[in-house]
Design a protein around this motif. Structure first.
Motif, mmCIF file in Angstrom:
data_model
loop_
_atom_site.group_PDB
_atom_site.id
_atom_site.type_symbol
_atom_site.label_atom_id
_atom_site.label_comp_id
_atom_site.label_asym_id
_atom_site.label_seq_id
_atom_site.Cartn_x
_atom_site.Cartn_y
_atom_site.Cartn_z
ATOM 1 N N ILE B 461 0.860 -1.188 0.000
ATOM 2 C CA ILE B 461 0.000 0.000 0.000
ATOM 3 C C ILE B 461 0.895 1.237 0.000
ATOM 4 C CG2 ILE B 461 -1.822 1.234 1.224
ATOM 5 C CD1 ILE B 461 -2.494 -1.574 2.493
ATOM 6 N N HIS B 462 0.974 1.871 -1.136
ATOM 7 C CA HIS B 462 1.786 3.083 -1.236
ATOM 8 C C HIS B 462 0.881 4.258 -0.875
ATOM 9 C CE1 HIS B 462 5.246 1.161 -3.311
ATOM 10 N NE2 HIS B 462 4.302 0.286 -3.620
ATOM 11 N N GLN B 463 1.143 4.861 0.242
ATOM 12 C CA GLN B 463 0.239 5.894 0.707
ATOM 13 C C GLN B 463 0.923 7.259 0.615
ATOM 14 O OE1 GLN B 463 -2.280 5.072 4.235
ATOM 15 N NE2 GLN B 463 -3.486 5.110 2.371
ATOM 16 N N ASP B 530 0.243 16.128 15.781
ATOM 17 C CA ASP B 530 -0.300 17.358 15.203
ATOM 18 C C ASP B 530 0.712 18.097 14.319
ATOM 19 O OD1 ASP B 530 -2.542 16.700 16.521
ATOM 20 O OD2 ASP B 530 -2.261 18.110 18.196
ATOM 21 N N SER B 531 1.994 17.807 14.516
ATOM 22 C CA SER B 531 2.980 18.558 13.749
ATOM 23 C C SER B 531 3.471 17.792 12.517
ATOM 24 C CB SER B 531 4.183 18.906 14.640
ATOM 25 O OG SER B 531 4.653 17.729 15.260
ATOM 26 N N SER B 532 2.983 16.566 12.333
ATOM 27 C CA SER B 532 3.443 15.794 11.178
ATOM 28 C C SER B 532 2.302 14.993 10.556
ATOM 29 C CB SER B 532 4.545 14.827 11.618
ATOM 30 O OG SER B 532 4.730 13.831 10.641
ATOM 31 N N VAL B 533 2.127 15.187 9.283
ATOM 32 C CA VAL B 533 1.062 14.467 8.575
ATOM 33 C C VAL B 533 1.383 12.965 8.577
ATOM 34 C CG1 VAL B 533 -0.035 14.140 6.324
ATOM 35 C CG2 VAL B 533 0.455 16.439 7.131
ATOM 36 N N LYS B 534 2.656 12.649 8.431
ATOM 37 C CA LYS B 534 3.024 11.233 8.350
ATOM 38 C C LYS B 534 2.785 10.538 9.687
ATOM 39 C CE LYS B 534 6.741 9.799 5.865
ATOM 40 N NZ LYS B 534 8.171 9.514 5.622
ATOM 41 N N PHE B 535 3.166 11.205 10.758
ATOM 42 C CA PHE B 535 2.945 10.617 12.080
ATOM 43 C C PHE B 535 1.445 10.408 12.323
ATOM 44 C CE2 PHE B 535 2.654 10.199 16.607
ATOM 45 C CZ PHE B 535 3.853 9.625 17.013
ATOM 46 N N ILE B 625 5.210 -1.043 8.424
ATOM 47 C CA ILE B 625 5.101 0.366 8.029
ATOM 48 C C ILE B 625 6.504 0.890 7.756
ATOM 49 C CG2 ILE B 625 4.410 2.694 8.723
ATOM 50 C CD1 ILE B 625 2.285 1.431 10.525
ATOM 51 N N HIS B 626 6.753 1.301 6.527
ATOM 52 C CA HIS B 626 8.030 1.946 6.223
ATOM 53 C C HIS B 626 7.848 3.434 6.508
ATOM 54 C CE1 HIS B 626 10.050 -1.530 4.625
ATOM 55 N NE2 HIS B 626 8.960 -1.847 3.946
ATOM 56 N N TYR B 627 8.282 3.805 7.680
ATOM 57 C CA TYR B 627 8.019 5.176 8.128
ATOM 58 C C TYR B 627 9.015 6.149 7.511
ATOM 59 C CZ TYR B 627 6.830 9.047 11.122
ATOM 60 O OH TYR B 627 6.431 10.272 11.571
ATOM 61 N N ALA B 651 -2.040 -12.790 5.395
ATOM 62 C CA ALA B 651 -1.633 -11.832 4.368
ATOM 63 C C ALA B 651 -0.937 -10.671 5.061
ATOM 64 C CB ALA B 651 -2.847 -11.318 3.617
ATOM 65 N N VAL B 652 0.091 -10.145 4.425
ATOM 66 C CA VAL B 652 0.858 -9.066 5.063
ATOM 67 C C VAL B 652 0.581 -7.744 4.352
ATOM 68 C CG1 VAL B 652 3.165 -8.259 5.653
ATOM 69 C CG2 VAL B 652 2.659 -10.701 5.688
ATOM 70 N N ASN B 653 0.243 -6.738 5.147
ATOM 71 C CA ASN B 653 0.056 -5.388 4.595
ATOM 72 C C ASN B 653 1.362 -4.623 4.752
ATOM 73 O OD1 ASN B 653 -2.582 -6.035 4.268
ATOM 74 N ND2 ASN B 653 -3.410 -4.339 5.467
ATOM 75 N N ILE B 654 1.862 -4.095 3.651
ATOM 76 C CA ILE B 654 3.090 -3.305 3.745
ATOM 77 C C ILE B 654 2.776 -1.881 3.316
ATOM 78 C CG2 ILE B 654 5.473 -3.089 2.954
ATOM 79 C CD1 ILE B 654 5.355 -6.175 2.488
ATOM 80 N N TYR B 655 2.918 -0.969 4.252
ATOM 81 C CA TYR B 655 2.579 0.430 3.984
ATOM 82 C C TYR B 655 3.834 1.224 3.685
ATOM 83 C CZ TYR B 655 -1.669 -1.034 6.335
ATOM 84 O OH TYR B 655 -2.802 -1.705 6.691
ATOM 85 N N TYR B 656 3.815 1.909 2.583
ATOM 86 C CA TYR B 656 4.921 2.798 2.236
ATOM 87 C C TYR B 656 4.388 4.225 2.373
ATOM 88 C CZ TYR B 656 6.661 -1.471 -0.009
ATOM 89 O OH TYR B 656 7.059 -2.748 -0.265
ATOM 90 N N LEU B 657 4.757 4.898 3.426
ATOM 91 C CA LEU B 657 4.285 6.263 3.623
ATOM 92 C C LEU B 657 5.281 7.212 2.979
ATOM 93 C CD1 LEU B 657 3.130 6.171 7.379
ATOM 94 C CD2 LEU B 657 1.858 5.548 5.329
ATOM 95 N N TYR B 658 4.808 8.096 2.129
ATOM 96 C CA TYR B 658 5.732 9.054 1.527
ATOM 97 C C TYR B 658 5.014 10.351 1.197
ATOM 98 C CZ TYR B 658 3.800 7.876 -3.083
ATOM 99 O OH TYR B 658 2.959 7.696 -4.144
#
Lengths: 182, 703
Positions: B461-463, B530-535, B625-627, B651-658
């Protein structure tokens, strides 16, 4: 209105009834007190009558009067005579009471009808059979009664009656001219 | 006596006699007419035409009067009659809700006493009445858009056998007839209007019960197999089923909850729905409300799935204040926070579909944003949430009530019926199974394990996220500084410097507090979020994972960030957070993994991809989660392989936050390109990095 009456009305042979009733209205308007109201045609009166029956303003009871055509004729007759009366009443209202002359409408009508009768007879003169049947019918006799009373074949009476009716439009139109001229 | 008859009578008798002749002979009658100078056939035609009108007008009138009078025995038709004006002001049926009986209203005219002249006035009123066909749902009548009625009828809703009981054949015929009788102005001719007026009660409108069909009945019916040509990607079988269910909801004006597990593609299903709605011209427009963190992601998803649909993004300080601008758009995307500010703007038009992503954010029925949402008129509301029930059954009530007001009764009655102070008592409540059944009619919830057959074992999941203004300023300042420093440098010097500078920029994309380690070391969970969209997005993901009682690995290479995550997450989620980085002894690492794996339910492990990314087996985790994104995609693949490897049963969910328009996007694209080329995961030996990529990354500006 009862559903069965609706069905009877819907199922009537209107394409035949309309011309026949119109012919009846034509006949009727040739003699007082029947006359066409202003702006209307014979067929309008016929359709007005039909509409009133549909609306239920004139309630047709097939048990009392099985023949729809007969019932509609009575409505047409009433409409034509009402029209005359209401017109007369309207005119009378316009005349101040002290100036109104009391007179007998019937007498005038009767005199007019006598003139019509005379006129028809004069048109039929020279044809004895026509005259005979005319007078008999005029007295309210049915073809059967005429046949029995004068010893004529019923078919003969009917033929004469048809000849008379064919002659009549001609007579009536002449009469209409006379009436208008008066 | 015959002889005493007057001349008038005699002539009348004569004419009667002749008319008998014409009665028997049509030609004779026509001759009489002809003699007056008229065409008998024209008279017949004219007469028959008028007869048709008479039939239309007066049969209807008579039937209607009969109907109304008959119905007056059981129900009241209330007439507001203004005696002064002599006109009907209003006509309505009066229903006494309390007793459930129809009754006479004091002062109203009783319909059975209605004179004919008033009946005419009713007809006149009916002539001007606009029909308002609707579907009678549980607690209200939802108006049906006439312009779409054709489709409604043909789409199968009305003719589905399971609906024929509540929806009689007469009603179907009525709906078809109503549609065919409408003029362009959506008005009805006099006679038809009256027909409608008198038969609407008999047809009970178009009755409908939301629970009439289950998801399997919908999909098995084969009525909703159509997909939009605007949608350019393929859906998995379970997603196709979801799409059919969503189509069913929209066609039948049912609010729904799409509660699929995270990673099952809720966004893809809803975009497929939107494409279908637009292509078929069903429901005029769509308003999508989501957390601002997902704004960019949705834009990209639209571009990916339906390139021809360009959603209008109502966000930022330059957004429109005009309702006319919004009204022109087919798809509008906005965030919950903007919705709060512009609630009056959005409430000025009725939306076809109101789509709420991450609807668990509006579960609190007392929250202002929830109230703002309920004020926005919409034909259909769909809530998307991977965690429809987080803390209590009230969450479920809240979501159900949001999409279908009144469906689960009032809040108080629901609480009284299902909620006990003791959790065990709540679970043992016999009504729970009934509640589950009721809710299943408006909620589609598939768990990963239920759709495993058609699901890939690994879900990437490329987010994409959007930097907030403060983050943008920081990042952009650093970028300009780097570019200015690189000017005039030799290639060797450039390669030494650029790596260092890019490293700094990656820190900013990790968290803006990275620049101030002391602040990062003491900041609370709320401050970090509150200071980071990614967090903030990571926290949303963790909420869902916690609700599913599953385990998650978070990869970031910065020790300060690892510490901050460990400290804040363990406090916020009230659980032990395990870490693996260079500071943890190798022997301790396996122990940490064992403890992490042995822990019941939800558990978090934060790892440095270089220390914990290789050789370890952490199959207890089903989420990664690739933070902080790695410049080297192979490193990320290695890290993902800690969970997605032999021995993994889920099943494994792999999140790529960018972040969009940052170096992270370059990294993410690079990873995807590599995957496309090789068709599988990237080779471990692929560590080539070149200056062109660096410089390309530096060209990206979030501004």
């Amino acid at each position: 209105m009862d559903e069965s009456i609706h069905n009877l009305l819907k199922g009537a042979k209107w394409e035949e009834l309309i011309p026949k009733l119109t012919a009846y209205a034509v006949y009727l308007c040739t003699i007082p007190p029947y006359s066409l109201p202003g702006g209307k045609q014979y067929e309008d009166i016929v359709m007005d009558a039909i509409e009133k029956v549909f609306k239920g303003e004139r309630q047709w009871d097939p048990l009392k009067n099985l023949d729809l055509s007969c019932y509609l004729k009575s409505v047409i007759k009433s409409l034509l005579s009402n029209e005359k009366r209401s017109k007369a009443a309207a005119i009378m209202k316009m005349i101040p009471e002290d100036l109104q002359v009391q007179h007998d409408d019937n007498t005038i009508e009767e005199l007019y009808c006598r003139e019509v009768d005379k006129y028809i007879i004069s048109c039929l003169e020279g044809d004895a059979a026509l005259l005979l049947v005319y007078k008999a019918i005029k007295d309210g006799q049915s073809p059967k009664q005429i046949s029995e009373e004068y010893g004529l074949d019923i078919r003969n009476v009917r033929n004469i009656q048809k000849r008379l009716s064919r002659k009549l439009p001609e007579v009536l139109s002449q009469l209409q001219n006379v009436k208008n001229h008066d | 006596m015959i002889n005493n008859k007057t001349y008038k009578d005699k002539l009348a008798a004569l004419l009667e006699s002749f008319s008998e002749l014409t009665d028997q002979d049509l030609d004779a009658a026509k001759e009489v007419i002809f003699a007056t100078g008229k065409d008998p056939d024209a008279i017949v035609r004219k007469g028959l035409n008028r007869l048709e009108q008479i039939k239309k007008m007066y049969f209807a009138l008579k039937t209607d009067i009969a109907f109304l009078v008959k119905n007056a025995e059981t129900k009241t038709i209330s007439l507001s009659y203004d005696a002064a004006i002599g006109d009907i002001m209003d006509i309505d049926e009066v229903y006494e809700a309390e007793s459930g009986n129809y009754k006479w209203e004091t002062g109203d005219l009783k319909i059975r006493e209605l004179p004919v002249d008033l009946m005419y006035k009713i007809m006149m009123a009916a002539n001007h009445a606009l029909p308002e066909p609707g579907i009678r749902q549980r607690n209200k009548i939802v108006p049906v858009d006439i312009s779409h009625m054709d489709y409604l009828i043909h789409a199968g809703y009305f003719i589905h056998e399971n609906l024929l009981h509540p929806l009689s054949e007469d009603s179907v015929a009525f709906a078809v007839q109503l549609k065919s009788n409408l003029t362009k102005e959506n008005t009805l001719p006099l006679k038809r209007a009256l027909d409608y007026f008198v038969t609407r009660g008999a047809n009970n409108l178009l009755t409908f019960e939301p629970e009439a069909l289950s998801i399997s009945q919908i999909t098995e019916s084969g009525l909703y197999t159509e997909e939009s040509t605007l949608f350019k990607r393929k859906l998995y079988p379970y997603q196709k089923e979801g799409l059919q269910w969503l189509q069913y909801c929209c066609i039948n004006r049912i609010g729904g909850i799409l509660g699929d597990d995270m990673g099952l593609g809720k966004t893809a299903q809803t975009i497929a729905l939107i494409a279908w709605l637009i292509e078929k011209d069903i429901l005029e427009n769509v308003l999508i409300i989501l957390p601002s963190t997902l704004m960019e992601n949705w834009k990209r998803e639209f571009a990916f799935f339906t390139p021809s649909i360009k959603p209008y993004v109502h966000h930022g300080s330059q957004r429109t204040g005009s309702k006319f601008t919004l009204a022109k758009e087919k798809v509008v995307i906005t965030s919950y926070s903007i919705l709060m500010n512009d609630r009056y703007l959005f409430a000025q038009q009725t939306w076809g579909l109101l789509l709420m992503d991450e609807a668990s954010l509006v579960k609190n029925p007392d929250a202002e944003r929830r109230k703002a949402l309920t004020e926005i008129p919409a034909h259909v509301r769909i809530a998307m949430s991977g965690t429809p029930v987080e803390n209590s059954l009230m969450d479920l009530w809240s979501l159900a009530d949001l999409v279908n007001p009144g469906y689960l009764d009032t809040r108080q009655n629901f609480a009284k019926k299902y909620i006990s102070k003791d959790l065990t008592a709540t679970l043992n409540n016999t009504g729970i199974s009934e509640l589950r059944d009721t809710v299943s009619r408006i909620m589609l919830r598939r768990k990963k394990e239920e759709v495993l057959d058609s699901l890939p074992e690994r879900i990437d999941i490329h987010q994409v996220l959007e930097l907030n203004p403060a983050e943008t300023n920081l990042y952009e300042g650093q970028r300009i500084q780097v570019l200015s420093q690189l000017k005039g440098m030799t290639e060797t010097m450039m390669s030494i410097n650029v790596l260092k500078q890019i490293q700094l920029m990656r820190q900013y994309t990790t968290h803006p507090f990275m620049k101030e380690p002391e602040k990062l070391a003491t900041a609370s969970f709320g401050a970090l979020r509150d200071s980071s969209v990614k967090f903030s997005r990571m926290a949303q993901l963790l909420d869902e994972i916690k609700e599913r009682n599953e385990k998650v690995l978070i990869f970031t290479e910065y020790l300060h960030m690892i510490d901050a995550l460990k400290r804040t997450l363990s406090f916020h989620y009230n659980c032990k957070v395990y870490t693996i980085d260079g500071r943890v002894a190798i022997a301790q690492r396996q122990e940490n993994i064992d403890l992490f794996s042995a822990q019941d339910g939800f558990s978090i492990m934060v790892l440095n991809p270089r220390s914990g990314g290789m050789g370890l087996n952490i199959t207890a985790a089903s989420h990664v989660i690739h933070y902080t994104r790695q410049w080297n995609p192979a490193l990320e693949e290695q890290a993902s392989a800690r969970a997605y490897r032999n021995g993994q049963t889920k099943a494994v969910n792999i999140y790529y936050l960018y972040y969009a328009d940052t170096i992270e996007e370059v990294i993410d694209n690079r990873l995807r390109d590599k995957k496309q080329l090789s068709g599988e995961v990237i080779s471990n030996t692929d560590t080539r990095q070149n200056m062109a990529f660096y410089l390309d990354a530096l060209e990206k500006s979030p501004l």
